[in-house]
Design a protein around this motif. Structure first.
Motif, PDB file in Angstrom:
ATOM      1  N   TRP A 190      -4.950   5.726   2.011  1.00 18.81           N
ATOM      2  CA  TRP A 190      -6.088   4.865   1.723  1.00 18.81           C
ATOM      3  C   TRP A 190      -5.520   3.495   1.349  1.00 18.81           C
ATOM      4  CZ3 TRP A 190     -10.669   4.255   3.200  1.00 18.81           C
ATOM      5  CH2 TRP A 190     -11.632   3.561   2.462  1.00 18.81           C
TER       6      TRP A 190
ATOM      7  N   GLN B 119       0.836  -1.209   0.000  1.00 18.37           N
ATOM      8  CA  GLN B 119       0.000   0.000   0.000  1.00 18.37           C
ATOM      9  C   GLN B 119       0.867   1.254   0.000  1.00 18.37           C
ATOM     10  OE1 GLN B 119      -3.374   0.289   2.545  1.00 18.37           O
ATOM     11  NE2 GLN B 119      -4.109  -1.764   2.040  1.00 18.37           N
TER      12      GLN B 119
ATOM     13  N   GLU C 247       1.798  -0.686   5.396  1.00 17.10           N
ATOM     14  CA  GLU C 247       1.050  -1.891   5.029  1.00 17.10           C
ATOM     15  C   GLU C 247       1.698  -2.524   3.802  1.00 17.10           C
ATOM     16  OE1 GLU C 247      -3.386  -1.697   5.511  1.00 17.10           O
ATOM     17  OE2 GLU C 247      -2.995   0.449   5.561  1.00 17.10           O
TER      18      GLU C 247
HETATM   19 CA    CA Z   1      -4.429   1.587   4.101  1.00 16.80          CA
END
Ligand code: CA
Length: 363
Positions: free
Chosen positions: A216, A157, A240
């Motif tokens: 996000w 991410q 992440e």
């Molecule tokens: Ca995230």
């Protein structure tokens, strides 16, 4: 015994053997189940929602229609973050969600989604299926009457969208950022004012300056959110590196299935999970290319090394605290740390070295 008698005895035992062989098949051919699945996502949510639909279609097809899965999205069950409770209570047989959403309820669930500075998706899949990860995940979920399986990966991410460039640790002090979960706790250690804002309000919050930054997912899911239209800097991630979703299954619902249907379900979940990882990769490539073409000012950045160092230290401190307070947390963190130490050496001399050597040639 004559030859004829021999033959008769043989055919009699053959008939018996065939009958015995056919018996379980006859029973399971009549066995049909409709399992109810609740997902965190809204109806027709891209990629994540496609994963549950694919899993259900595969299970139904492979079982010749004996295993049907009915999916309820969040508009139906109204509890996107209540999947854990609903599957535990048996209101639903299966859930599709992210383990780290339940960190407040069972802190140890968090480690099965992703850990900052942890494994990449292929490394993490290797840990789940060959390095003892799956067994540890069952150990966390079993006391709640549930089984848990990997449910699809977003891939690495992004660190988020920033309206201003981050050049030093100082730039993070007082920065208003939406970043949930463990990463939020780490960011808070560095002086970031962490807020959590519902997804539907994120665009407006960033546009109006209610927040200065947000994270996000990555291009695959960020494109439709439109953040690239209002923030210029798209930072690579640290928080992440491999966000894995989870299928949760109520133990009693699982026990009602024959071993054959259990295996069909297991294979469907595993295939759908890996497929989500590949689809995320595909859509991210397409979406990043579109963002850059439509908004040429959008720039991909990496955080300065003093920021990365501080984030890493804060992460280490929080993990050490968690390991000290809970023996099972310690066991999971140890398992991941040791696994990563070994597997990363391979990643470094293969994928990393490959990309580095190629880019030197291309420059
Ligand atoms: Ca995230």
């Amino acid at each position: 015994m004559t030859f004829r008698a021999h033959l008769q005895a043989l055919s009699a035992s053959l008939v018996l053997a065939l009958t015995l062989l056919a018996l379980p098949a006859t029973v399971s051919a009549q066995e049909t189940h409709t399992l109810r699945l609740a997902e965190t996502w809204g109806p027709n949510y891209p990629i994540l929602g496609e994963t549950t639909k694919r899993m259900a279609a595969m299970a139904e097809e492979m079982s010749g229609g004996r295993l049907k899965i009915r999916i309820d999205s969040s508009n139906k069950h109204k509890a996107p973050f209540g999947i854990f409770d609903m599957v535990k209570a048996g209101q639903y047989d299966i859930g599709h969600t992210a383990s780290y959403y339940y960190k407040g309820k069972i802190p140890n669930a968090m480690y099965f989604t992703t850990v900052p500075f942890g494994m990449l998706a292929p490394e993490q899949y290797a840990w789940f299926y060959y390095g003892g990860g799956l067994e540890l995940m069952q150990k966390v979920y079993a006391p709640h009457g549930m089984l848990s399986f990997p449910g699809g990966n977003t891939g690495n991410q992004m660190g988020g969208w920033f309206r201003e460039e981050i050049n030093s640790l100082e730039d993070l002090k007082g920065l208003k950022m939406r970043t949930p979960g463990f990463a939020g706790e780490v960011m808070a250690e560095l002086g970031v004012a962490v807020t959590n804002i519902p997804p539907g309000e994120l665009y407006t919050a960033l546009e109006r300056g209610t927040i200065d930054a947000l994270e996000w997912v990555g291009p695959a899911l960020d494109l439709d959110m439109g953040f690239h239209q209002i923030a210029k800097y798209y930072y690579s991630g640290w928080q992440e590196p491999a966000a894995e979703l989870q299928f949760l299954i109520n133990e009693k619902s699982w026990a009602k299935l024959s071993p054959e249907l259990q295996e069909i379900l297991r294979v469907a979940m595993r295939a759908a999970a890996y497929d989500m990882y590949i689809q995320s990769m595909h859509v991210s490539g397409q979406s990043w290319s579109k963002m850059k073409a439509d908004y040429p000012k959008v720039t991909a950045k990496t955080f300065p090394s003093e920021v990365i160092d501080a984030l890493r230290q804060a992460t280490r401190k929080l993990l050490e605290e968690a390991a000290e307070n809970d023996p099972l947390a310690n066991e999971i963190i140890q398992s991941q740390t040791e696994y990563l130490r070994t597997i990363r050496q391979w990643t470094n001399i293969s994928d990393k070295a490959y990309l580095e050597s190629i880019s030197k040639i291309e420059e």
